[in-house]
Enzyme design. Structure first.
Site, PDB file in Angstrom:
ATOM      1  N   CYS A 235       0.844  -1.202   0.000  1.00  0.00           N
ATOM      2  CA  CYS A 235       0.000   0.000   0.000  1.00  0.00           C
ATOM      3  C   CYS A 235       0.879   1.251   0.000  1.00  0.00           C
ATOM      4  O   CYS A 235       1.498   1.582   1.015  1.00  0.00           O
ATOM      5  CB  CYS A 235      -0.921  -0.030   1.223  1.00  0.00           C
ATOM      6  SG  CYS A 235      -1.757   1.519   1.592  1.00  0.00           S
TER       7      CYS A 235
ATOM      8  N   CYS B 277       0.132   3.883   2.597  1.00  0.00           N
ATOM      9  CA  CYS B 277       0.579   3.414   3.913  1.00  0.00           C
ATOM     10  C   CYS B 277       2.067   3.711   4.107  1.00  0.00           C
ATOM     11  O   CYS B 277       2.502   4.151   5.171  1.00  0.00           O
ATOM     12  CB  CYS B 277       0.366   1.907   4.057  1.00  0.00           C
ATOM     13  SG  CYS B 277      -1.343   1.365   3.935  1.00  0.00           S
TER      14      CYS B 277
END
Length: 261
Positions: free
Chosen positions: A36, A39
């Site tokens: 991600c 993230c």
């Protein structure tokens, strides 16, 4: 990065590292994954913000691929998802990568204010000095929950539940107020010579909650009416006084639900 303030957690150690730890310091939980990109962008921002506060808050990182049940338990639908836990409760959250100022504001909101710290210090003083300090705090911050709870506790100690009620009612929806407000309501009920539940309320506050709950439940089972509703409300206050995890709270909450429905 992994150290005492920023660390990885899994389903195996979440209870110890996040839930129990949150009773000592706020814990920010970052649900993330290595694939991600948002993230990976947010992670260092969170780490820098947490480390800058030098132990006032901690960061627990949960890889959603390794701990899918944790992600499901917290209702994570998109990542990064950041949750704040204090005293075992979820108190705030946000989703998506955020800039450093937003992250810092989020963390600041989890920390006690100067007034909160002063109220905590006042609790160690003698009653007269503590009351004066609590009033001083409320002059500058009338909604300060810690000071209101402190003054209300002193009022209950001197047998003045009405004063405690006046102090707590303006902030009654704050979780910290639930137990002292329940104590004040029960004490007020116990002191009312016209209350049909005065003796039961005294039992609840004098170490006989089982007997008190049994009598209140019997009143609930009598059927609809004002008496039943008052008994229900008092049962809820006894639950708050005992705590949701107390065996009596669990047992009588189930029986109350059955009686009502």
């Amino acid at each position: 990065m992994s150290n005492d303030l920023v660390y990885d957690v899994t389903e195996a150690d979440f209870e110890a590292k996040v839930v129990r730890r949150s009773f000592e310091v706020p814990v920010v939980v970052d649900f993330w994954a290595g694939w991600c990109q948002p993230c990976l962008a947010l992670g260092p921002v969170l780490e820098r913000a947490v480390l800058a506060h030098k132990g006032e808050v901690e960061l627990a990182r949960v890889d959603v691929d390794q701990s899918p049940q944790l992600a499901a338990a917290f209702g994570v639908q998109g990542i990064p998802a950041v949750k704040a836990v204090i005293d075992g409760r979820l108190v705030d959250e946000f989703v998506g990568a955020q800039p450093a100022p937003v992250v810092e504001q989020f963390i600041q909101s989890l920390l006690p204010s100067q007034a909160d710290l002063a109220a905590a210090e006042a609790s160690a003083l003698d009653p007269e000095a503590a009351a004066a300090r609590y009033r001083e705090i409320l002059e500058g911050d009338p909604s300060n929950v810690a000071a209101r709870v402190g003054l209300a506790s002193l009022a209950l100690d001197r047998g003045d539940p009405a004063a405690a009620m006046d102090l707590l009612t303006p902030v009654e929806y704050d979780q910290e107020v639930a137990e002292p407000l329940a104590s004040a309501r029960l004490a007020l009920e116990a002191s009312d010579p016209g209350s049909p539940f005065g003796a039961v309320a005294r039992q609840a506050t004098d170490g006989q909650p089982d007997q008190a709950l049994a009598e209140l439940l019997a009143a609930v089972r009598e059927g609809p009416g004002e008496r039943r509703e008052r008994a229900r409300e008092l049962m809820l206050d006894v639950f708050r006084l005992l705590g949701d995890g107390h065996p009596l709270s669990r047992r009588y909450r189930r029986e109350l639900t059955t009686a009502l429905f």
